[in-house]
Write an enzyme that holds these catalytic residues in place. Structure first.
Site, short mmCIF file in Angstrom:
data_model
loop_
_atom_site.label_atom_id
_atom_site.label_comp_id
_atom_site.label_asym_id
_atom_site.label_seq_id
_atom_site.Cartn_x
_atom_site.Cartn_y
_atom_site.Cartn_z
N LYS A 77 0.90 -1.20 0.03
CA LYS A 77 0.00 -0.09 0.13
C LYS A 77 0.87 1.12 -0.21
CE LYS A 77 -3.30 2.53 2.53
NZ LYS A 77 -3.88 2.80 4.03
N ALA B 2 -9.85 5.58 4.65
CA ALA B 2 -9.65 6.93 5.47
C ALA B 2 -10.88 7.57 5.73
CB ALA B 2 -8.60 7.85 5.01
N GLY B 3 -11.26 7.88 6.88
CA GLY B 3 -12.08 8.86 7.27
C GLY B 3 -13.47 8.15 7.61
N GLY C 7 -8.31 9.24 10.11
CA GLY C 7 -8.58 9.56 11.50
C GLY C 7 -9.60 10.71 11.86
N ASN D 274 -9.71 1.77 10.42
CA ASN D 274 -8.67 1.49 11.38
C ASN D 274 -9.27 2.09 12.71
OD1 ASN D 274 -6.44 1.38 13.41
ND2 ASN D 274 -4.85 2.36 11.69
N THR D 275 -8.99 3.48 12.82
CA THR D 275 -9.54 4.20 14.14
C THR D 275 -10.71 4.02 14.40
OG1 THR D 275 -8.03 6.14 13.20
CG2 THR D 275 -9.59 6.58 15.11
#
Lengths: 260, 66, 375
Positions: A98, A185-186, A159, A207-208
């Site tokens: 990635k 992301a997001g 994040g 992730n987050t």
């Protein structure tokens, strides 16, 4: 199940990719992965901490049969990203990479020019390349042309948990892309993931949203359900309305005959 | 002799192969990659790669991270 | 890999039954889809059930989609016939080598004369048309012609014999913006029955031309079939397949589609399965709904009243005041025309008809090239 995700020639039952950052331990991470159903996880390449040898996250994931997707995070330019990719391949004997290049420290937004340069070299070196990029449809086409395995446009900054701020661009990317589109992301809540799958995303990277949840395992399970609901809705085809308006009078007269 | 390892200068014995260096650090079983003077040295070459005075050795592994 | 490989794997005649078997629910599904439409959806849109029960909805949707994408502007272009010389034997075409008439190839000063006459009409978007004669109107001829025409044209299109990638690259450098090569029919066996000789008899060479144009990065590529020549159900579904293929493989290429109906020409070939006015309207709507970004062009083959009727529904470019004989703008009536013009109004008459229904005729097309050879 026939609706499998295919990435770089491998097929997967799950459409979630787990980012491994911000977890308290490798054990919790492995459990969260299992609850989410994810079969792919990302990780970073770093110089070994000479004081601390405890950061061993790979073995529990490998034991579960997870496909590893190392990333180049920390790279500020193409040269560093290429170096990180080569290190990851050497360490893991995995040719997936990635590509992340974010010189911007505030929002961690990806640098399109350096990312493109790195991808160009890595594709030629035989890597399976997964670039993390802004939701730019033309950049996606250019990357597709040089042979990346998928594109990973962002929904909003890493994040930020802002969801799909880039929705209209993501729709164009999904419509025009001939490589899988992984929304990265997001994504802050399962509802964001549902939306991403409803519009036809091939996969989502989380992730987050899981790692920072009150109950990580429950949240992982919620995302598992979200991917199922969103994907099913996409497959079912969302309903749309036909707007009506009046035709001109010569057309009205013509249609009267034409529809006989 | 002195070498630079992951940002610090350390003293190692002469005539040390990269493989022996990694073994002494008890890293041989881990998923790592090594670079000397910013060039990656493939694992298969470690045994025959001998460190020299002033070389920069970096060892990388995979860590948690999105 | 080219579109030829796709067609080889496709039984085009199966499209006939596919179109006939479409039910009302299939049409509704195609009309309400959010994601891109497939050939099945297109088949539903050109079916008889769609005409009988949904044509009004289709006109409405197509009109809205066209306004959203193109506004109320319509590009004006004019064909310039360079030659009626042709080495092909096409049974339906007046220029066929089998027909005996006086053949001319315009020389550079005659072309200049034509361009001056065209300029006086207000046109800057010129479509160069020729019969297919490699020997007397081949790439070397075109390389001489383009710099002359480019003095008068800001937008330059060609509808001539298929050329090689390298030829197209050279012509692009001379200012070529768009190329149309119509397949006439996608049905391979029938194709060879109506194209009896000349280079045009090579089905594959012609079919792969849009691929070559895509590779040469020509800004706009025109495709289509001659409606009425073979079964239009088969040919239109094949056209839809071709559109999908071009979109998939050449993302930098604009696409235009024409839908000429076979008209009487010298040689007396009669269409076997004619396309009615109602059906043509339906086809235009179907193409627009199928691909919202398509350029759809309409020539003077169609009558004035029909052109005025269908213009708002989906058309993005038209010609007016056309002559289909070489030299016909400067010296009318000296040479054989390729087909009969059906809308005989002058440019001004067509433009004022457009203006009265709220449309703007655009004569000044910006060139798509930034760099072209200065001569």
């Amino acid at each position: 199940m026939t609706d499998k995700l295919t990435l770089a020639g491998k097929s997967f039952d799950s459409r979630l990719i787990i980012g491994t950052g911000k977890y308290a331990s490798g054990e919790i991470l492995a459990k969260a992965c299992k609850e989410s159903g994810a079969q792919i996880a990302t990780m970073a390449v770093k110089r070994i901490d000479t004081q601390d040898h405890t950061d061993e996250i790979i073995s529990p994931l490998l034991d579960m049969g997870i496909q590893l997707m190392p990333n180049t995070s920390g790279a500020k330019n193409a040269k560093e990203a290429i170096f990180a990719a080569q290190l990851a391949r050497e360490a893991l004997e995995v040719d997936w990479i990635k590509v992340e290049v974010h010189p911007d420290v505030k929002y961690l937004l990806p640098d399109p020019i350096e990312t493109f340069k790195a991808c160009e070299v890595l594709c030629k070196e035989g890597f399976k390349v997964f670039p993390y990029i802004n939701a730019d449809p033309v950049l996606c086409k250019r990357l597709e042309d040089i042979g990346v395995s998928a594109v990973m446009p962002l929904g909003s900054p890493i994040g930020s948990a802002r969801g799909l701020d880039t929705l209209s661009m993501l729709k164009i990317i999904i419509r025009e892309s001939h490589v899988p589109v992984i929304i990265d992301a997001g994504i802050g809540a399962p509802s964001d993931a549902v939306k991403a799958f409803e519009i036809g995303a091939d996969a989502c990277m989380i992730n987050t949203a899981i790692a920072a949840a009150g109950d990580q395992l429950k949240m992982a399970r919620a995302f598992n359900l979200a991917q199922e609901a969103g994907r099913m809705a996409y497959k079912a085809g969302l309903a749309d309305k036909i707007e009506t308006s009046r035709a001109t009078s010569p057309m009205e007269a013509f249609l009267k005959e034409a529809m006989k | 002799m002195k070498i630079n390892y992951n940002g610090t200068t350390i003293e190692v014995k002469d005539n040390l192969s990269l493989h022996s260096f990694v073994t002494e650090l008890q890293l041989e079983s881990r998923t790592i990659a090594a670079a000397v003077n910013e060039e990656i040295v493939p694992k298969k070459n470690w045994e025959n790669f001998f460190l020299q005075e002033g070389m920069t050795v970096d060892i990388f592994n995979l860590v948690a991270g999105g | 890999m080219s579109f030829y490989d796709v067609i080889e794997k496709t039984d085009i005649d199966k499209f006939i039954n596919l179109v006939d078997s479409q039910k009302d629910t299939d049409v509704e599904k195609a009309l309400s889809k959010k994601e891109p439409l497939g050939v099945d959806d297109f088949a539903a849109l050109i079916s008889e059930n769609a005409r009988k029960h949904y044509l009004k909805d289709m006109v409405n949707i197509s009109t809205q989609l066209t306004r959203r994408r193109f506004g109320r502007c319509v590009n004006m272009y004019l064909p310039l016939y360079l030659t009626n010389l042709c080495s092909n034997k096409c049974v339906y075409c007046g220029f066929s080598v089998m027909n005996k008439f006086k053949r001319v190839v315009l020389n550079l000063s005659q072309i200049e004369e034509e361009c001056q006459a065209i300029s006086k009409m207000g046109y800057k978007n010129i479509l160069l048309v020729s019969g297919e004669s490699e020997r007397r109107a081949g790439i070397d001829y075109f390389k001489q012609v383009l710099p002359v025409v480019k003095k008068y044209a800001t937008y330059l299109q060609m509808e001539v014999q298929p050329l090689s990638v390298d030829d197209y690259v050279q012509l692009k450098e001379l200012g070529l913006d768009a190329v149309s090569v119509y397949q006439e029919t996608y049905h391979k066996e029938y194709y060879s029955k109506v194209h009896l000789g000349g280079r045009k008899a090579d089905y594959r060479w012609r079919l792969e031309t849009p691929d070559r144009l895509g590779m040469a990065e020509i800004d706009k590529v025109g495709i289509g079939s001659l409606l009425g020549l073979y079964d239009w159900r088969a040919d239109l579904c094949a056209t839809a397949l071709h559109i999908l293929y071009m979109r998939e493989h050449y993302w930098k290429t604009n696409l235009s589609v024409s839908f000429p109906r076979l008209r009487p020409a010298a040689g007396g070939f009669e269409p076997k399965l004619p396309v009615s006015d109602a059906k043509l309207l339906q086809i235009i709507c179907a193409l627009r709904i199928f691909d919202n970004e398509l350029d759809l062009t309409l020539s003077t083959r169609e009558s004035a009243s029909f052109r005025d009727l269908i213009l708002p529904v989906g058309i993005t470019a038209i010609s007016a005041g056309s002559s289909t004989e070489p030299g016909g703008y400067a010296h009318k009536g000296e040479n054989l025309e390729q087909w009969t013009v059906n809308d005989n109004r002058t440019v001004d008459e067509v433009v004022s008809a457009m203006e009265s229904s709220g449309f703007e005729a655009v004569f000044q097309n910006a060139s798509t090239t930034f760099f072209s050879a200065v001569r």
